[in-house]
Scaffold this active site. Structure first.
Site, short mmCIF file in Angstrom:
data_model
loop_
_atom_site.label_atom_id
_atom_site.label_comp_id
_atom_site.label_asym_id
_atom_site.label_seq_id
_atom_site.Cartn_x
_atom_site.Cartn_y
_atom_site.Cartn_z
N ILE A 1 0.84 -1.21 0.00
CA ILE A 1 0.00 0.00 0.00
C ILE A 1 0.87 1.26 0.00
CG2 ILE A 1 -1.75 1.29 1.30
CD1 ILE A 1 -2.79 -1.48 2.30
N THR B 1 -4.57 5.26 7.47
CA THR B 1 -5.50 4.30 6.85
C THR B 1 -5.03 2.89 7.17
OG1 THR B 1 -4.20 4.33 4.82
CG2 THR B 1 -6.12 5.80 4.89
N SER B 2 -4.15 2.74 8.16
CA SER B 2 -3.56 1.43 8.40
C SER B 2 -4.27 0.67 9.53
CB SER B 2 -2.06 1.60 8.66
OG SER B 2 -1.41 0.39 8.40
N ARG B 3 -3.90 0.95 10.76
CA ARG B 3 -4.61 0.37 11.91
C ARG B 3 -4.67 1.44 12.99
NH1 ARG B 3 -6.31 -2.76 8.91
NH2 ARG B 3 -6.21 -5.05 8.94
N ASP C 1 -8.99 6.69 8.77
CA ASP C 1 -9.92 5.65 8.28
C ASP C 1 -10.03 4.54 9.31
OD1 ASP C 1 -11.62 4.46 6.28
OD2 ASP C 1 -10.00 3.02 5.90
N GLU D 1 -12.19 1.13 17.30
CA GLU D 1 -13.24 1.11 16.28
C GLU D 1 -14.13 -0.12 16.36
OE1 GLU D 1 -10.58 1.02 12.79
OE2 GLU D 1 -11.38 -0.97 12.32
N HIS E 1 -13.31 2.83 8.26
CA HIS E 1 -12.54 1.70 7.74
C HIS E 1 -13.05 1.26 6.35
CE1 HIS E 1 -9.67 -1.59 9.30
NE2 HIS E 1 -9.65 -1.59 7.99
N GLN E 2 -13.06 2.22 5.45
CA GLN E 2 -13.56 1.93 4.10
C GLN E 2 -12.46 1.98 3.05
OE1 GLN E 2 -16.15 5.72 3.82
NE2 GLN E 2 -15.40 5.51 1.74
P1 NAI Z 1 2.77 -4.95 3.57
O1 NAI Z 1 3.08 -6.11 4.45
O2 NAI Z 1 2.86 -5.13 2.09
O3 NAI Z 1 3.71 -3.71 3.95
C1 NAI Z 1 3.95 -3.30 5.25
C2 NAI Z 1 5.30 -2.58 5.25
O4 NAI Z 1 5.49 -2.02 6.54
C3 NAI Z 1 6.49 -3.52 4.98
O5 NAI Z 1 7.28 -3.00 3.93
C4 NAI Z 1 7.24 -3.53 6.30
O6 NAI Z 1 8.66 -3.65 6.14
C5 NAI Z 1 6.87 -2.17 6.85
N1 NAI Z 1 7.09 -2.03 8.28
C6 NAI Z 1 7.08 -2.99 9.24
N2 NAI Z 1 7.37 -2.44 10.43
C7 NAI Z 1 7.57 -1.11 10.22
C8 NAI Z 1 7.90 -0.02 11.06
N3 NAI Z 1 8.12 -0.18 12.36
N4 NAI Z 1 8.01 1.20 10.50
C9 NAI Z 1 7.81 1.38 9.18
N5 NAI Z 1 7.50 0.38 8.33
C10 NAI Z 1 7.37 -0.85 8.85
O7 NAI Z 1 1.32 -4.47 4.00
P2 NAI Z 1 0.29 -3.60 3.14
O8 NAI Z 1 -0.53 -4.49 2.28
O9 NAI Z 1 1.00 -2.48 2.51
O10 NAI Z 1 -0.68 -3.08 4.29
C11 NAI Z 1 -0.22 -2.18 5.28
C12 NAI Z 1 -1.27 -2.10 6.36
O11 NAI Z 1 -2.44 -1.45 5.86
C13 NAI Z 1 -1.79 -3.45 6.87
O12 NAI Z 1 -0.96 -3.98 7.88
C14 NAI Z 1 -3.13 -3.10 7.40
O13 NAI Z 1 -2.99 -2.79 8.76
C15 NAI Z 1 -3.54 -1.85 6.63
N6 NAI Z 1 -4.71 -2.03 5.76
C16 NAI Z 1 -5.76 -1.17 5.89
C17 NAI Z 1 -6.89 -1.32 5.09
C18 NAI Z 1 -8.06 -0.38 5.17
O14 NAI Z 1 -9.14 -0.71 4.65
N7 NAI Z 1 -7.94 0.79 5.76
C19 NAI Z 1 -6.98 -2.43 4.14
C20 NAI Z 1 -5.78 -3.22 4.02
C21 NAI Z 1 -4.69 -3.04 4.84
#
Ligand code: NAI
Length: 333
Positions: A159, A236-238, A262, A267, A299-300
């Site tokens: 993302i 938009t992460s957690r 988000d 939540e 959370h959309q």
């Molecule tokens: P991903 O696993 O592809 O990427 C996560 C990145 O974060 C990795 O490159 C990792 O090295 C890095 N990371 C780990 N620890 C870190 C730290 N302390 N500081 C900085 N970077 C760090 O995951 P993706 O697919 O990019 O998703 C990221 C997050 O987005 C998910 O964990 C999830 O919580 C959230 N998400 C939110 C959604 C929403 O609807 N709002 C939907 C899907 C995911």
């Protein structure tokens, strides 16, 4: 293990049900839908199921996982990428396999982060209301040009990569922090910097790292103090990446100039439900909604047609892989 798989699908809204049924052409996967969240209170609904399918706010702690195993469940198929709501150690120890959907549509979340930035900046939500009421005054709607601004991206996985590419397209300087830098992104012109530098240089900061012990309350009073006055913060992460009380204080102080969320730490009892007839008892959440420079969406980020299709397809594939006892790179251990 080639007999049909009975699956209890928790937190299933009508759109989840529609999409899963649209893609479920496998007679060996039998889905039963429950609208409720899976939790210690609802785990008793699980009887005579081989697997459960869960979403972001289902509670998969040690107690629930133990109860699932006792009820005969051998697999948890998450319909999301993040898995911070699952006690993976418990699942491993108790012997339940956990699958997730790692990359169903990174651009859907990245684009939502950008939507929050654009809305907070150009105040289109306020303009929409004003114009509907015949108010065409511009006072209070002034924004800034994104081109030339410095955007900090924390976490450059799937993302974060998509987000950084969009911001480069806007003509922003993009600073990134990730313990595992992405060479592709580096070659596109972003700079990987230390977190401290990202904090003090960025006009906008967007969070794209997972929620872990190390990132819990990554954004708190101490880290906020290192940021520019008036910084725009997007999550938009957690939810628990941001200490919401610290954010409220920083909004009062003007340290945060705009906040787009988000996700929210607590939540679980709010999002995905229509709460419009109820009194929301979370006073921090209520306070956040009173600020004119805060936008909260429920959370959309993931919620696009393509993403829902990919989630359904991959979840069904994960369940079939489990049924056939085949190895999968989407199995979390
Ligand atoms: P991903 O696993 O592809 O990427 C996560 C990145 O974060 C990795 O490159 C990792 O090295 C890095 N990371 C780990 N620890 C870190 C730290 N302390 N500081 C900085 N970077 C760090 O995951 P993706 O697919 O990019 O998703 C990221 C997050 O987005 C998910 O964990 C999830 O919580 C959230 N998400 C939110 C959604 C929403 O609807 N709002 C939907 C899907 C995911």
């Amino acid at each position: 293990m080639n007999s049909p798989l009975n699956v209890a699908v928790f937190s299933s809204k009508p759109y989840d049900k529609r999409t899963l049924l649209k893609h479920d052409n496998n007679p060996n996967i039998q889905l039963t839908f429950f609208e409720s969240r899976l939790s210690e209170e609802t785990v008793s609904l699980v009887s005579q199921f081989d697997a459960v399918s869960c979403f972001v706010n289902d509670q998969l702690n040690h107690k629930v996982i133990k109860a699932l195993k006792a009820a005969g469940v051998n697999a948890i198929a998450l319909r999301c990428a993040g898995y911070n709501n699952v006690d993976l150690n418990a699942a491993k120890e108790i012997g339940i396999k956990v699958y997730h959907v790692p990359d169903y549509s990174p651009t859907s979340v990245a684009e939502h982060a950008v939507a929050l930035i654009l809305t907070l900046n150009r105040k289109t939500h306020k303009a929409y209301q004003r114009v509907k009421e015949g108010n065409f005054a511009l006072e209070g709607l002034m924004g800034f040009n994104l081109a030339g601004k410095t955007v900090g991206c924390i976490g450059t996985g799937r993302i974060g990569l998509a987000f950084a590419k969009i911001m480069l397209g806007f003509g922003c300087n993009v600073l990134c922090y990730d313990p595992e830098p992405d060479p592709e992104l580096h070659s596109l012109g972003v700079s990987y910097v230390a977190l401290e530098e990202l904090y003090c240089q960025s006009d906008i900061i967007s969070l794209h790292c997972p929620l872990t012990k190390a990132t819990h309350h990554l954004i708190d009073t101490a880290s906020l103090q290192k940021m520019k006055d008036g910084v725009m913060l997007i999550n938009t992460s957690r939810g628990a990446l941001v200490n919401a009380q610290s954010a409220v204080k920083a909004l009062y102080d003007g340290k945060i100039g705009a906040l787009g969320l988000d996700v929210y730490e607590d939540e679980g009892s709010l999002f995905f439900e229509d709460m419009s007839e109820q009194i929301i008892l979370d006073s921090v959440f209520q306070l956040l909604l009173t600020f004119p420079n805060v936008i909260v969406t429920g959370h959309q980020g993931y919620f696009t047609d393509i993403a829902l299709d990919h989630i359904a397809e991959t979840t069904l594939e994960n369940l079939e892989t489990h049924r056939l006892n085949q190895p999968s790179e989407r199995q979390l251990f």
